[in-house]
Motif scaffolding. Structure first.
Motif, PDB file in Angstrom:
ATOM      1  N   ASP A 144     -14.216  13.123   0.345  1.00 20.94           N
ATOM      2  CA  ASP A 144     -14.338  13.384  -1.227  1.00 20.94           C
ATOM      3  C   ASP A 144     -13.600  14.899  -0.631  1.00 20.94           C
ATOM      4  OD1 ASP A 144     -16.582  15.444  -1.792  1.00 20.94           O
ATOM      5  OD2 ASP A 144     -16.472  16.754  -0.159  1.00 20.94           O
ATOM      6  N   LEU A 145     -13.054  14.870   0.753  1.00 21.44           N
ATOM      7  CA  LEU A 145     -11.673  16.042   1.267  1.00 21.44           C
ATOM      8  C   LEU A 145     -10.389  15.569   0.519  1.00 21.44           C
ATOM      9  CD1 LEU A 145     -12.075  15.991   4.774  1.00 21.44           C
ATOM     10  CD2 LEU A 145     -12.579  17.825   3.354  1.00 21.44           C
ATOM     11  N   CYS A 146     -10.239  13.763   0.538  1.00 25.11           N
ATOM     12  CA  CYS A 146      -8.616  13.378   0.046  1.00 25.11           C
ATOM     13  C   CYS A 146      -8.762  13.231  -1.733  1.00 25.11           C
ATOM     14  CB  CYS A 146      -8.735  11.538   0.134  1.00 25.11           C
ATOM     15  SG  CYS A 146      -8.259  11.620   2.371  1.00 25.11           S
ATOM     16  N   GLY A 147      -9.578  13.256  -2.564  1.00 23.93           N
ATOM     17  CA  GLY A 147      -9.923  13.480  -3.790  1.00 23.93           C
ATOM     18  C   GLY A 147      -9.970  11.981  -3.869  1.00 23.93           C
ATOM     19  N   ILE A 148      -9.715  10.980  -3.382  1.00 25.76           N
ATOM     20  CA  ILE A 148      -9.183   9.732  -3.530  1.00 25.76           C
ATOM     21  C   ILE A 148     -10.655   8.839  -4.018  1.00 25.76           C
ATOM     22  CG2 ILE A 148      -7.032  10.027  -3.461  1.00 25.76           C
ATOM     23  CD1 ILE A 148      -7.856   8.587  -0.608  1.00 25.76           C
TER      24      ILE A 148
ATOM     25  N   ILE B 147       0.475  -1.557  -0.125  1.00 26.91           N
ATOM     26  CA  ILE B 147      -0.279   0.137   0.213  1.00 26.91           C
ATOM     27  C   ILE B 147       1.056   0.893   0.151  1.00 26.91           C
ATOM     28  CG2 ILE B 147      -1.583   1.588   1.542  1.00 26.91           C
ATOM     29  CD1 ILE B 147      -2.966  -1.513   2.031  1.00 26.91           C
ATOM     30  N   VAL B 148       0.847   2.399  -1.032  1.00 29.52           N
ATOM     31  CA  VAL B 148       1.015   3.164  -0.862  1.00 29.52           C
ATOM     32  C   VAL B 148       0.751   4.675  -0.547  1.00 29.52           C
ATOM     33  CG1 VAL B 148       3.205   4.421  -2.676  1.00 29.52           C
ATOM     34  CG2 VAL B 148       3.592   2.665  -2.532  1.00 29.52           C
TER      35      VAL B 148
ATOM     36  N   ALA C 106       2.223  -0.897  -6.401  1.00 26.49           N
ATOM     37  CA  ALA C 106       1.200  -0.878  -5.014  1.00 26.49           C
ATOM     38  C   ALA C 106       0.940  -1.780  -5.552  1.00 26.49           C
ATOM     39  CB  ALA C 106       1.037   0.569  -4.833  1.00 26.49           C
ATOM     40  N   THR C 107      -0.253  -2.846  -4.229  1.00 27.90           N
ATOM     41  CA  THR C 107      -1.595  -2.712  -4.816  1.00 27.90           C
ATOM     42  C   THR C 107      -2.794  -2.140  -5.071  1.00 27.90           C
ATOM     43  OG1 THR C 107      -0.488  -5.113  -3.214  1.00 27.90           O
ATOM     44  CG2 THR C 107      -2.860  -4.919  -3.872  1.00 27.90           C
ATOM     45  N   VAL C 108      -2.361  -0.931  -3.754  1.00 25.57           N
ATOM     46  CA  VAL C 108      -3.221  -0.167  -3.846  1.00 25.57           C
ATOM     47  C   VAL C 108      -2.015   1.024  -3.667  1.00 25.57           C
ATOM     48  CG1 VAL C 108      -5.481   1.132  -2.670  1.00 25.57           C
ATOM     49  CG2 VAL C 108      -5.111  -1.177  -2.208  1.00 25.57           C
ATOM     50  N   HIS C 109      -2.682   1.955  -4.076  1.00 25.14           N
ATOM     51  CA  HIS C 109      -2.584   3.245  -4.225  1.00 25.14           C
ATOM     52  C   HIS C 109      -3.298   4.481  -4.180  1.00 25.14           C
ATOM     53  CE1 HIS C 109       0.049   7.455  -5.950  1.00 25.14           C
ATOM     54  NE2 HIS C 109      -0.569   7.261  -4.595  1.00 25.14           N
ATOM     55  N   LEU C 110      -2.986   4.671  -2.816  1.00 27.33           N
ATOM     56  CA  LEU C 110      -3.272   6.413  -2.367  1.00 27.33           C
ATOM     57  C   LEU C 110      -3.104   7.643  -2.598  1.00 27.33           C
ATOM     58  CD1 LEU C 110      -5.155   4.705   0.970  1.00 27.33           C
ATOM     59  CD2 LEU C 110      -6.368   4.669  -1.793  1.00 27.33           C
ATOM     60  N   ALA C 111      -3.486   8.276  -3.364  1.00 31.89           N
ATOM     61  CA  ALA C 111      -3.735   9.577  -4.170  1.00 31.89           C
ATOM     62  C   ALA C 111      -3.680  10.849  -2.643  1.00 31.89           C
ATOM     63  CB  ALA C 111      -2.990   9.921  -4.842  1.00 31.89           C
ATOM     64  N   PRO C 112      -3.398  10.715  -1.776  1.00 33.58           N
ATOM     65  CA  PRO C 112      -4.594  12.010  -1.077  1.00 33.58           C
ATOM     66  C   PRO C 112      -3.328  13.519  -1.829  1.00 33.58           C
ATOM     67  CG  PRO C 112      -2.702  11.017   0.705  1.00 33.58           C
ATOM     68  CD  PRO C 112      -3.222  10.719  -0.965  1.00 33.58           C
ATOM     69  N   ARG C 113      -4.856  14.615  -1.549  1.00 32.64           N
ATOM     70  CA  ARG C 113      -4.678  15.945  -1.535  1.00 32.64           C
ATOM     71  C   ARG C 113      -3.135  16.223  -0.230  1.00 32.64           C
ATOM     72  NH1 ARG C 113     -10.081  16.526  -2.667  1.00 32.64           N
ATOM     73  NH2 ARG C 113     -10.906  17.045  -5.070  1.00 32.64           N
ATOM     74  N   PRO C 114      -2.492  17.047  -0.608  1.00 34.77           N
ATOM     75  CA  PRO C 114      -1.740  17.524   0.161  1.00 34.77           C
ATOM     76  C   PRO C 114      -2.381  17.809   1.484  1.00 34.77           C
ATOM     77  CG  PRO C 114      -0.785  18.313  -1.864  1.00 34.77           C
ATOM     78  CD  PRO C 114      -2.333  17.285  -2.237  1.00 34.77           C
ATOM     79  N   GLY C 115      -2.191  17.494   2.859  1.00 39.78           N
ATOM     80  CA  GLY C 115      -2.709  18.280   3.497  1.00 39.78           C
ATOM     81  C   GLY C 115      -3.843  17.357   4.299  1.00 39.78           C
ATOM     82  N   THR C 116      -4.212  16.495   3.426  1.00 41.56           N
ATOM     83  CA  THR C 116      -5.439  15.952   4.022  1.00 41.56           C
ATOM     84  C   THR C 116      -4.418  13.737   4.458  1.00 41.56           C
ATOM     85  OG1 THR C 116      -5.426  14.716   2.074  1.00 41.56           O
ATOM     86  CG2 THR C 116      -6.799  16.914   2.309  1.00 41.56           C
ATOM     87  N   ASN C 117      -3.748  14.502   5.431  1.00 39.90           N
ATOM     88  CA  ASN C 117      -2.931  11.896   5.622  1.00 39.90           C
ATOM     89  C   ASN C 117      -4.396  12.310   6.662  1.00 39.90           C
ATOM     90  OD1 ASN C 117      -1.143  12.053   3.806  1.00 39.90           O
ATOM     91  ND2 ASN C 117       0.194  13.627   4.873  1.00 39.90           N
ATOM     92  N   LEU C 118      -4.562  13.115   7.923  1.00 40.22           N
ATOM     93  CA  LEU C 118      -5.373  12.367   8.622  1.00 40.22           C
ATOM     94  C   LEU C 118      -6.407  12.214   8.196  1.00 40.22           C
ATOM     95  CD1 LEU C 118      -4.678  12.131  11.469  1.00 40.22           C
ATOM     96  CD2 LEU C 118      -6.105  14.870  11.795  1.00 40.22           C
ATOM     97  N   PRO C 119      -7.526  13.164   7.824  1.00 41.58           N
ATOM     98  CA  PRO C 119      -8.884  12.176   7.138  1.00 41.58           C
ATOM     99  C   PRO C 119      -8.912  10.925   6.699  1.00 41.58           C
ATOM    100  CG  PRO C 119      -8.704  14.431   6.744  1.00 41.58           C
ATOM    101  CD  PRO C 119      -7.746  14.116   7.092  1.00 41.58           C
ATOM    102  N   LEU C 120      -7.666  10.473   5.692  1.00 40.60           N
ATOM    103  CA  LEU C 120      -7.209   9.277   5.458  1.00 40.60           C
ATOM    104  C   LEU C 120      -7.016   8.223   6.219  1.00 40.60           C
ATOM    105  CD1 LEU C 120      -7.066   7.303   2.824  1.00 40.60           C
ATOM    106  CD2 LEU C 120      -4.848   8.352   2.237  1.00 40.60           C
TER     107      LEU C 120
END
Length: 891
Positions: A477-481, A407-408, A420-434
């Motif tokens: 919605d916040l992370c864009g994924i 997981i990346v 990666a098996t799963v690539h999660l590409a959050p918007r910068p600044g949204t690590n915590l919600p993810l």
């Protein structure tokens, strides 16, 4: 674990080896050398050269020793007349096509030694069509190639890049860098592994061809990232000419990256400063050591007389040894009487120390790199290890190639993200919600480890209630994924055990960096991925000794061992024979703030370039201008020294000193002097001791050597009490805690409990959006980071030929954004934020998402930190480098 002992008879001798050992290695372990050309202990057996064939009683045909496991009672003959005749014939066939000219190319190579042993000489000629195009470090002439395949295999099996391939068939079989004219036209990462393994010199380090074999080799630790790779440095004529990996290193396993192998040239850079200087009337002038030390001491005394201990501060170096950092914080606290001491951990992994410390009780990696090969799943959050920690990255890549899920979490499509098996590409600044949403899935779907939670944690009910609102849809919605990708990642992490998490600055360099690390630690607790081999939460530390500099006490609220002031003041007072200052001090950014406010009068800066490294450079410069004295200890005239320095004290390089480093897995390792200090340069420890003498505190700094300094540090911090220089010289690196000489060290933390007891407590976290949000005026979100070929401010790497592999910083921009701005490859782009601006050339790529450009920050000319803003982590003060709202304009 080693297998059972197998006993066999070789050449009439009784020998023994662990079960599973190949016969070639078993013989080598017992002092019996069998000729071989295609074998390398880092590689799987290939049996292509057949030189290691041996006679085994009861077998009709001689097997290859490299691929034959030992068997109980086996009777082996390794050098019969028939075998020796066969080997000579094979060598004659190979040598018939190898050039007879330029014998120095094969000097010291395994093939040359075999030819000499069997009385065989090369008979061929050099072929112009086999010379490859030039490379800054690697000289490739396949006239000497014998198609052993070691370059192909090491590129695939160790580095995982697959650059070298076999071409042709039969007598025409050879190797090629993917059919290209040279390595520079491929995706080669210039690690040099192919040259290191090549037995003939067909692929060779250009430095060796130019300067010959080193006179001697000295083992030390790479001075770049915090991985801690062991390296043998070759010295000839008093200069470092070569570097090679240490095959037995548990960290690097016989491998190095391009910086570790080739990035040593800065040691003899022509602009290295090796004599002291004093700025007089705005101009740097040469000075004697006595003059420079007197000027530095006078400036510090003047600041103390005007403003007391609060008017002075020390910024220590994450490139310096543990011993030097121990002396730096002791110098601040005793020679100056100030609590204001910090290091560059402040601007990178201070949130890791805080988040892991708050959650587990120890602010360091829970596991070691060896657990990469034990993990059933790997997760990389906000880190790009194949570029920034390449040896760790290569080990992760090889596990993924072997089928281990990955997981990346990264806004960019990095090299590991592509695998990666799963690539999660959050918007910068949204690590915590993810991360909160992943926790919500694990709890909501009953995937948590109930037994672990009941036995070893508290506060799960309040935590579960706090994440209940963080549905994957809300976070998506916040992370864009995609919400389903969040669910998939959470399910994988919770169900494939053990799961090992790594993280980097993409998680820490945010306003909620500490909370982000805490959220990642919560996931490990929820799934029971703590205290087990192959699990845990592991920060990838940036500089070679950033872990050690903080642990040695270069931190304003902690003493040696990262021990809290209140808890460790007494033991330090006993060991030092003097009381440390009472309260916590200012951190690195706060000291510079204080300079701008007139409260900080003098600053001692050791191996640190805050003007170039800190965010919001215009404000940093304005604040530094408020200092009355800025004393710099470094190798080069840094941007800070150039603009604001008043005294310059030339430092010995990482290759010119003795001591220890502490890598990112808590491993203490020996640093050894490879060459003497250049010119008049001196070690940090010597400089600090001589300054302390002039400040009346000399009695606290009189140590005969680095080992004595380390021994004092061991007395203040029980966790390293069992790690002496002598032990490290005998055994190699040791991971703390290691409380006694007989203790083996601790690869896995928290196996039995936590520092605070059997249980740790979950802490509910609240998300706060960054003010650095895009709007109509600043519609893009800028992210920043390093590239493979340079390191941080490039103080060292740009003084080597690495600059030919990456000539300048670039702005990665999505092709759609580039089209909208009429930008093409190489066009200059002005990047402007609310805080400042810089110019880089455009590099359109789909590695980044629309609206999210990415800039590397190595060049002082580009000065990317002119645009990064003032945001800081609420707990540690770490800057928010990873989120900056900008606008772009074709320059």
């Amino acid at each position: 674990m080693p297998g059972a002992l197998i006993r066999l008879r070789v050449n009439g001798r009784d020998v023994a080896a662990a079960s599973g050992t190949m016969l070639l290695e078993a013989c080598r372990q017992n002092g019996i050398e069998i000729p071989t050309l295609c074998s390398d202990p880092r590689l799987k057996p290939a049996s292509s050269c057949r030189l290691c064939e041996v006679e085994v009683a009861g077998r009709a045909r001689p097997p290859c020793a490299c691929a034959t496991p030992v068997e109980d009672g086996m009777v082996v003959a390794t050098h019969t007349p028939a075998l020796e005749a066969f080997r000579r014939t094979m060598l004659e066939r190979l040598a018939a096509d190898l050039p007879a000219e330029d014998p120095a190319r094969m000097a010291g190579k395994p093939f040359q030694k075999l030819l000499e042993a069997y009385g065989v000489a090369p008979l061929g000629r050099r072929r112009a069509d086999r010379k490859q195009a030039d490379h800054p470090y690697l000289d490739v002439d396949l006239s000497w190639c014998v198609a052993c395949g070691r370059c192909v295999r090491i590129c695939a099996e160790v580095q995982g890049q697959d650059i070298w391939t076999f071409m042709g068939r039969g007598a025409d079989l050879g190797v090629s860098p993917g059919g290209a004219a040279g390595l520079m036209e491929t995706a080669c990462v210039s690690c040099g592994a192919c040259a290191d393994t090549c037995p003939t010199g067909a692929i060779e380090d250009g430095a060796r061809l130019a300067q010959g074999l080193p006179d001697r080799w000295i083992r030390t630790i790479c001075p770049y990232c915090g991985t801690g790779c062991e390296v043998d440095m070759g010295v000839k004529g008093g200069r470092i000419t070569e570097a090679r990996p240490v095959l037995s290193s548990p960290v690097s396993q016989g491998h190095l990256c391009v910086k570790g192998r080739y990035g040593f040239g800065f040691n003899d850079a022509p602009d290295r400063i090796t004599e002291p200087m004093i700025r007089r009337n705005g101009v740097w002038e040469a000075a004697t050591w006595e003059e420079a030390l007197a000027a530095a001491a006078a400036a510090l005394r003047q600041a103390l007389s005007v403003g007391g201990p609060d008017a002075v501060g020390v910024l220590a170096s994450s490139r310096a040894t543990n011993e030097e950092n121990y002396l730096a914080q002791k110098f601040a606290r005793l020679a100056l009487g100030t609590p204001h001491v910090d290091c560059c951990a402040r601007v990178c992994h201070a949130p890791s120390a805080a988040g892991l410390g708050q959650t587990f009780g120890t602010g360091a990696a829970t596991n070691g790199y060896a657990d990469i090969e034990r993990a059933a799943l790997l997760m990389v959050v906000g880190a790009n290890p194949t570029e920034n920690h390449p040896i760790v990255g290569a080990r992760i890549r090889q596990r993924v190639r072997a089928g281990v899920p990955l997981i990346v979490v990264d806004p960019r499509r990095t090299e590991l993200a592509e695998l990666a098996t799963v690539h999660l590409a959050p918007r910068p600044g949204t690590n915590l919600p993810l991360l909160q949403a992943m926790a919500q899935v694990i709890l909501g779907e009953g995937l948590a480890d109930g037994a672990f939670l009941a036995a070893r944690t508290e506060g799960i009910e309040a935590f579960a209630a706090s994440v209940q609102a963080w549905t994957p849809e809300r976070a998506a919605d916040l992370c864009g994924i995609e919400a389903e990708d969040i669910r998939r990642a959470a399910r994988l992490y919770a169900t494939l055990r053990p799961a090992m998490a790594f993280h980097g600055l993409g998680l820490t360099e945010h306003r909620q960096g500490t909370d982000g690390v805490t959220a990642l630690a919560h996931l490990a607790l929820l799934t029971g991925n703590v205290g087990l081999p192959g699990s845990g939460v592991n920060p990838l530390r940036g500089q070679n000794n950033v872990q050690g500099s903080a642990q040695m006490g270069c931190e304003p609220s902690r003493l040696t061992g990262y021990q809290k002031l209140a808890e460790a003041r007494e033991i330090h007072a006993q060991v030092w024979g003097a009381e440390p200052p009472q309260g916590p001090g200012l951190n690195a950014l706060e000291m510079i703030d204080a300079a701008g406010e007139g409260r900080m009068k003098a600053l001692l800066v050791i191996g640190y370039d805050p003007l170039l490294s800190h965010p919001n450079a215009l404000e940093t410069a304005e604040n530094l201008n408020g200092l009355e004295a800025l004393i710099v200890v470094d190798l080069f005239l840094t941007e800070t020294a150039r603009a604001f320095g008043t005294v310059f004290l030339p430092a010995a390089s990482p290759f010119e000193k003795e001591g220890t480093y502490m890598n990112g897995e808590r491993r203490v390792q020996r640093v050894r002097q490879v060459v003497p200090p250049r010119g008049g340069s001196r070690t940090d420890g010597t400089i600090l001791s001589q300054l302390a003498e002039r400040l009346g505190a000399g009695s606290h700094f009189r140590f005969p050597d680095a080992a004595a300094v380390w021994d004092e540090a061991r007395r203040t911090w029980p966790a390293i009490a069992g790690i002496s220089h002598a032990r490290l010289d005998r055994e190699g690196g040791v991971q703390w805690p290691c409380p006694t000489e007989g203790h083996p060290g601790t690869p896995v933390l928290h196996a039995e409990g936590f520092p605070r007891g059997e249980r740790v407590r979950f802490r509910p976290l609240a998300w706060q959006p960054s003010p650095e949000a895009p709007d109509a005026e600043y519609p893009f979100l800028l992210n920043t980071g390093r590239n493979l070929f340079h390191f941080n401010a490039a103080t060292m790497t740009r003084r080597t030929r690495l600059r030919e592999l990456a000539a300048e910083d670039l702005l990665e921009i999505h092709p759609a954004d580039a089209e909208g701005l009429a930008l093409t490859e190489g066009d200059p782009v002005r990047v402007e934020s609310r805080h400042g601006a810089f110019i880089l050339r455009a590099h359109p790529t789909d590695r980044v998402r629309p609206g999210e450009p990415f800039a590397t920050f190595h060049s002082a000319a580009a000065f990317v930190n002119r645009a990064t803003g003032p945001g800081r982590d609420a707990v540690t003060g770490t800057p928010e480098y990873k989120v900056t709202a900008v606008r772009l304009q074709k320059g």
